[in-house]
Design a protein around this motif. Structure first.
Motif, PDB file in Angstrom:
ATOM      1  N   LYS A 346      -9.405 -36.707  16.010  1.00 58.82           N
ATOM      2  CA  LYS A 346     -10.011 -37.712  16.882  1.00 58.82           C
ATOM      3  C   LYS A 346      -8.943 -38.474  17.660  1.00 58.82           C
ATOM      4  CE  LYS A 346     -13.645 -38.153  13.610  1.00 58.82           C
ATOM      5  NZ  LYS A 346     -13.853 -38.761  12.310  1.00 58.82           N
ATOM      6  N   ARG A 347      -9.316 -38.859  18.880  1.00 58.77           N
ATOM      7  CA  ARG A 347      -8.396 -39.672  19.681  1.00 58.77           C
ATOM      8  C   ARG A 347      -8.843 -41.113  19.653  1.00 58.77           C
ATOM      9  NH1 ARG A 347      -6.222 -36.555  24.901  1.00 58.77           N
ATOM     10  NH2 ARG A 347      -5.768 -34.570  23.881  1.00 58.77           N
ATOM     11  N   LYS A 348      -7.880 -42.006  19.696  1.00 60.64           N
ATOM     12  CA  LYS A 348      -8.211 -43.433  19.758  1.00 60.64           C
ATOM     13  C   LYS A 348      -7.422 -44.065  20.899  1.00 60.64           C
ATOM     14  CE  LYS A 348      -9.650 -43.118  15.201  1.00 60.64           C
ATOM     15  NZ  LYS A 348      -9.846 -43.552  13.850  1.00 60.64           N
ATOM     16  N   THR A 349      -8.085 -45.010  21.570  1.00 61.02           N
ATOM     17  CA  THR A 349      -7.422 -45.715  22.661  1.00 61.02           C
ATOM     18  C   THR A 349      -7.264 -47.177  22.277  1.00 61.02           C
ATOM     19  OG1 THR A 349      -8.369 -44.197  24.249  1.00 61.02           O
ATOM     20  CG2 THR A 349      -7.540 -46.281  25.113  1.00 61.02           C
ATOM     21  N   TYR A 350      -6.053 -47.685  22.499  1.00 63.46           N
ATOM     22  CA  TYR A 350      -5.723 -49.059  22.126  1.00 63.46           C
ATOM     23  C   TYR A 350      -5.203 -49.832  23.331  1.00 63.46           C
ATOM     24  CZ  TYR A 350      -5.393 -47.075  17.389  1.00 63.46           C
ATOM     25  OH  TYR A 350      -5.637 -46.442  16.202  1.00 63.46           O
ATOM     26  N   ARG A 395       2.917 -37.480  14.781  1.00 65.86           N
ATOM     27  CA  ARG A 395       1.713 -38.023  15.411  1.00 65.86           C
ATOM     28  C   ARG A 395       1.903 -37.985  16.923  1.00 65.86           C
ATOM     29  NH1 ARG A 395      -0.616 -36.937  11.763  1.00 65.86           N
ATOM     30  NH2 ARG A 395      -1.998 -38.104  10.397  1.00 65.86           N
ATOM     31  N   ASN A 396       0.790 -37.770  17.626  1.00 75.42           N
ATOM     32  CA  ASN A 396       0.891 -37.609  19.078  1.00 75.42           C
ATOM     33  C   ASN A 396       0.402 -38.828  19.851  1.00 75.42           C
ATOM     34  OD1 ASN A 396       1.859 -34.787  19.601  1.00 75.42           O
ATOM     35  ND2 ASN A 396       0.185 -34.373  18.174  1.00 75.42           N
ATOM     36  N   ILE A 397       1.170 -39.198  20.853  1.00 74.19           N
ATOM     37  CA  ILE A 397       0.712 -40.168  21.850  1.00 74.19           C
ATOM     38  C   ILE A 397       0.319 -39.334  23.064  1.00 74.19           C
ATOM     39  CG2 ILE A 397       1.336 -42.136  23.302  1.00 74.19           C
ATOM     40  CD1 ILE A 397       1.842 -43.040  20.572  1.00 74.19           C
ATOM     41  N   PHE A 398      -0.956 -39.412  23.446  1.00 73.44           N
ATOM     42  CA  PHE A 398      -1.426 -38.568  24.547  1.00 73.44           C
ATOM     43  C   PHE A 398      -1.228 -39.239  25.906  1.00 73.44           C
ATOM     44  CE2 PHE A 398      -4.114 -37.330  20.857  1.00 73.44           C
ATOM     45  CZ  PHE A 398      -3.598 -36.061  20.690  1.00 73.44           C
ATOM     46  N   ARG A 413      -1.328 -49.812  27.078  1.00 73.80           N
ATOM     47  CA  ARG A 413      -2.557 -49.070  26.797  1.00 73.80           C
ATOM     48  C   ARG A 413      -2.157 -47.684  26.323  1.00 73.80           C
ATOM     49  NH1 ARG A 413      -7.990 -49.576  28.168  1.00 73.80           N
ATOM     50  NH2 ARG A 413      -9.072 -47.584  28.411  1.00 73.80           N
ATOM     51  N   LEU A 414      -2.678 -47.297  25.145  1.00 79.21           N
ATOM     52  CA  LEU A 414      -2.266 -46.044  24.509  1.00 79.21           C
ATOM     53  C   LEU A 414      -3.468 -45.213  24.112  1.00 79.21           C
ATOM     54  CD1 LEU A 414       0.225 -47.194  21.712  1.00 79.21           C
ATOM     55  CD2 LEU A 414       0.834 -46.032  23.840  1.00 79.21           C
ATOM     56  N   THR A 415      -3.368 -43.902  24.302  1.00 78.32           N
ATOM     57  CA  THR A 415      -4.333 -43.013  23.658  1.00 78.32           C
ATOM     58  C   THR A 415      -3.552 -42.167  22.670  1.00 78.32           C
ATOM     59  OG1 THR A 415      -5.730 -42.971  25.604  1.00 78.32           O
ATOM     60  CG2 THR A 415      -6.064 -41.209  24.016  1.00 78.32           C
ATOM     61  N   THR A 416      -3.965 -42.220  21.396  1.00 77.38           N
ATOM     62  CA  THR A 416      -3.166 -41.573  20.344  1.00 77.38           C
ATOM     63  C   THR A 416      -4.039 -40.667  19.492  1.00 77.38           C
ATOM     64  OG1 THR A 416      -3.599 -43.140  18.556  1.00 77.38           O
ATOM     65  CG2 THR A 416      -1.902 -43.756  20.149  1.00 77.38           C
ATOM     66  N   GLN A 417      -3.349 -39.849  18.718  1.00 77.73           N
ATOM     67  CA  GLN A 417      -4.018 -39.065  17.684  1.00 77.73           C
ATOM     68  C   GLN A 417      -4.452 -40.032  16.580  1.00 77.73           C
ATOM     69  OE1 GLN A 417      -1.268 -36.320  15.978  1.00 77.73           O
ATOM     70  NE2 GLN A 417      -2.767 -35.388  14.599  1.00 77.73           N
ATOM     71  N   ALA A 418      -5.594 -39.739  15.936  1.00 78.00           N
ATOM     72  CA  ALA A 418      -6.037 -40.581  14.829  1.00 78.00           C
ATOM     73  C   ALA A 418      -4.942 -40.638  13.775  1.00 78.00           C
ATOM     74  CB  ALA A 418      -7.309 -40.012  14.229  1.00 78.00           C
ATOM     75  N   GLY A 419      -4.824 -41.784  13.133  1.00 79.25           N
ATOM     76  CA  GLY A 419      -3.848 -41.905  12.055  1.00 79.25           C
ATOM     77  C   GLY A 419      -2.473 -42.351  12.535  1.00 79.25           C
ATOM     78  N   LEU A 450       2.017 -58.389  19.576  1.00 79.70           N
ATOM     79  CA  LEU A 450       1.423 -59.689  19.254  1.00 79.70           C
ATOM     80  C   LEU A 450      -0.066 -59.554  18.942  1.00 79.70           C
ATOM     81  CD1 LEU A 450       3.142 -61.827  22.042  1.00 79.70           C
ATOM     82  CD2 LEU A 450       3.911 -61.412  19.691  1.00 79.70           C
ATOM     83  N   GLU A 451      -0.756 -58.734  19.725  1.00 74.30           N
ATOM     84  CA  GLU A 451      -2.190 -58.537  19.506  1.00 74.30           C
ATOM     85  C   GLU A 451      -2.544 -57.080  19.781  1.00 74.30           C
ATOM     86  OE1 GLU A 451      -4.012 -62.920  20.715  1.00 74.30           O
ATOM     87  OE2 GLU A 451      -4.258 -61.220  22.074  1.00 74.30           O
ATOM     88  N   LEU A 452      -3.486 -56.583  18.983  1.00 77.45           N
ATOM     89  CA  LEU A 452      -3.887 -55.187  19.168  1.00 77.45           C
ATOM     90  C   LEU A 452      -5.410 -55.090  19.144  1.00 77.45           C
ATOM     91  CD1 LEU A 452      -3.019 -52.176  19.318  1.00 77.45           C
ATOM     92  CD2 LEU A 452      -2.992 -52.154  16.810  1.00 77.45           C
ATOM     93  N   ASP A 453      -5.947 -54.312  20.073  1.00 77.72           N
ATOM     94  CA  ASP A 453      -7.393 -54.047  20.092  1.00 77.72           C
ATOM     95  C   ASP A 453      -7.615 -52.542  20.146  1.00 77.72           C
ATOM     96  OD1 ASP A 453      -8.065 -56.771  20.290  1.00 77.72           O
ATOM     97  OD2 ASP A 453      -7.846 -56.717  22.473  1.00 77.72           O
ATOM     98  N   VAL A 454      -8.643 -52.079  19.430  1.00 74.53           N
ATOM     99  CA  VAL A 454      -9.051 -50.690  19.590  1.00 74.53           C
ATOM    100  C   VAL A 454     -10.088 -50.672  20.703  1.00 74.53           C
ATOM    101  CG1 VAL A 454      -9.981 -48.635  18.469  1.00 74.53           C
ATOM    102  CG2 VAL A 454      -8.752 -50.326  17.107  1.00 74.53           C
ATOM    103  N   GLU A 455      -9.864 -49.862  21.721  1.00 76.64           N
ATOM    104  CA  GLU A 455     -10.787 -49.824  22.856  1.00 76.64           C
ATOM    105  C   GLU A 455     -11.791 -48.691  22.733  1.00 76.64           C
ATOM    106  OE1 GLU A 455     -11.055 -51.910  25.317  1.00 76.64           O
ATOM    107  OE2 GLU A 455      -9.260 -53.128  24.984  1.00 76.64           O
ATOM    108  N   MET A 456     -11.375 -47.609  22.096  1.00 78.12           N
ATOM    109  CA  MET A 456     -12.279 -46.463  22.017  1.00 78.12           C
ATOM    110  C   MET A 456     -11.926 -45.558  20.835  1.00 78.12           C
ATOM    111  SD  MET A 456     -13.127 -43.583  24.864  1.00 78.12           S
ATOM    112  CE  MET A 456     -11.682 -42.644  24.463  1.00 78.12           C
ATOM    113  N   VAL A 457     -12.949 -45.143  20.087  1.00 69.49           N
ATOM    114  CA  VAL A 457     -12.784 -44.105  19.074  1.00 69.49           C
ATOM    115  C   VAL A 457     -13.562 -42.912  19.611  1.00 69.49           C
ATOM    116  CG1 VAL A 457     -13.204 -43.428  16.684  1.00 69.49           C
ATOM    117  CG2 VAL A 457     -12.639 -45.805  17.231  1.00 69.49           C
ATOM    118  N   ASP A 458     -12.833 -41.853  19.929  1.00 69.37           N
ATOM    119  CA  ASP A 458     -13.431 -40.748  20.671  1.00 69.37           C
ATOM    120  C   ASP A 458     -14.170 -39.798  19.740  1.00 69.37           C
ATOM    121  OD1 ASP A 458     -14.095 -38.938  22.566  1.00 69.37           O
ATOM    122  OD2 ASP A 458     -12.114 -38.018  22.709  1.00 69.37           O
TER     123      ASP A 458
END
Ligand SMILES: [Zn+2]
Length: 478
Positions: A346-350, A395-398, A413-419, A450-458
């Protein structure tokens, strides 16, 4: 039928019921039944062990009726299962081979299980008001116990099938090895019976039980699986309750996303237990935004139908300030299991608010997007070493984009591999994540998050078309 005591019900089902005379409900071979003993013996039967006796049936049905009335199930029907004593199952198998017993009629042609169910459904309907059916989400299982013949039954079969009764070595090594009759199960009886020879069956002695069966029952409704997505707007709310090995346990009941969602559903459905699973988890100080994180809840043995999904969503979202649930719908067990499959893919965007010790260079930031895709080597972070083994994982940063905010702050803004451990990627975790964001921007600088948000769990969740939300009128439709 010499040597076999039958109750009036079984007797009726055997040809030649003329044996029952003078109102006696039990026929015995030796005729030794006294008047005083007659009542007690009226359930005595070498075939049904008294389970077909009308008074016994009425007692069991009354017990079930009381439980059903106290348990608030909002159903109209149920499926009945009967668990018979192993000794009784063995006897039925042997009776089938014993043409010398002269059995005919219903008893010979209809399996005992059917005769027993037939004896119970009427009484259960009357006592519970629920209709016995072949398809219902409420299951009633009645278990009858009588173990007085387990030992002789076992000895009988042991003579002819010694290889079937070998205690596993592991159990023999126990301080108190279990008795040999613990190996006599329903499955074992049925498997042996198919190989039993008629001449061996003829040696079986149908002793009359001296104890009545003990009955117990269980009511359980099929579990409901719910799927949905949740958003979390607080940086002070964990996804799940703190456990002993989590740091700084707050111990506040209801102080987590899963507790808030589950408490609400449990209250509405009167389920025994709720089980919450999600596609990964964010840290307590990370918000979950966008369409939310996929989750599923299993409601075990629910008593009540749930309101419409939109009503549940509204009520949860009104009750709890820091979370929002959406896309609620019912799924199958198999669909709920999808959450645990393919976790790594799964990909996640932060999005992250970052700080740089050196003045932010807009050109360096803009160049970041050309450095993805990128493979990281991440050792287990220091902060979770207490709970997780020390390993190094790729781990991959897409995708990667950064925008300056002021001289020392920028948004990432990052889209990464889960985990992927995003915080560690940003600050480097004392060189345990390579490369880190600082390595990529300017190895001389220190970068922190300083702050992190998850924007999308694909993940397509709930499975199927998530835009076509059709509330199920009665939340329990199968
Ligand atoms: Zn009987």
């Amino acid at each position: 039928m010499a040597g076999m005591t039958l109750c009036s019900v079984c007797e009726r089902q055997v040809r030649g019921k003329a044996k029952v005379e003078g109102g006696a409900s039990t026929s015995t071979v030796d005729g030794a039944t006294t008047t005083a003993a007659a009542a007690a013996a009226s359930e005595a039967c070498a075939l049904c062990f008294g389970t077909l006796n009308p008074q016994f049936v009425a007692r069991v049905a009354a017990d079930v009726g009381r439980a059903v009335k106290n348990d608030f199930y909002d159903v109209k029907d149920f499926v009945l299962s009967l668990n018979m004593p192993v000794s009784l199952i063995l006897r039925e198998e042997i009776v089938k081979m014993r043409d010398d017993l002269g059995f005919a009629g219903t008893l010979a042609s209809v399996p005992f299980r059917i005769r027993a169910i037939d004896a119970y459904i009427g009484a259960l309907y009357e006592a519970t008001g629920l209709r016995p059916t072949k398809c219902s989400n409420l299951n009633l299982t009645i278990t009858f116990c009588n173990d007085e013949f387990l030992k002789p039954d076992c000895d009988f079969l042991l003579d002819h099938f010694p290889d079937e009764f070998i205690m596993p070595a592991k159990k023999m090594r126990l301080a108190e090895p279990p008795p040999i009759e613990s190996l006599l199960t329903k499955v074992k009886v049925l498997s042996i019976a198919s190989r039993l020879q008629a001449d061996v069956a003829k040696k079986f002695n149908f002793e009359t039980p001296t104890n009545n069966c003990v009955s117990s029952f269980e009511l359980s409704r099929d579990p409901i699986f719910l799927a949905g997505r949740y958003c979390k707007f607080s940086r002070n709310l964990p996804q799940s309750p703190w456990t002993a090995d989590d740091h700084a346990g707050s111990g506040i009941v209801g102080g987590s996303v899963s507790e808030q969602v589950c408490q609400f559903l449990k209250q509405k459905s009167l389920a025994d237990v709720t089980r919450f699973t999600a596609s990964g988890r964010e840290d307590i100080d990370v918000r979950m935004l966008g369409e939310g994180r996929p989750f599923a809840v299993q409601l075990v043995n629910p008593r009540k139908k749930l309101p419409e999904w939109s009503t549940i969503e509204q009520e949860i979202n009104r009750t709890f300030n820091d979370i929002r649930v959406s896309f609620l719908r019912q799924v199958t067990r198999a669909e709920a299991d999808i959450l645990k499959i393919g976790e790594e893919e799964k990909r996640k965007t932060y999005t992250a608010l970052c700080y740089s010790s050196k003045r932010v260079d807009p050109v360096m930031l803009a160049a970041l997007q050309n450095k993805a895709p990128l493979e990281l080597k991440q050792k287990t972070p220091v902060r979770v070493l207490k709970r997780r083994p020390l390993i190094e994982r790729p781990r991959n940063i897409f995708q990667m984009h950064a925008l300056p905010i002021d001289d020392h702050h920028f948004q990432l803004r990052l889209t990464t591999q889960a985990g992927t451990y995003v915080k560690e990627f940003v600050h480097g975790d004392f060189g345990r994540t390579r490369p880190s964001l600082a390595d990529l921007i300017d190895p001389e600088s220190e970068v922190d998050i300083l702050e992190l948000d998850v924007e999308m769990v694909d993940l397509e969740w709930p499975p199927g078309n998530i835009t076509a939300q059709q509330p199920v009128p009665n939340g329990l439709a199968k």
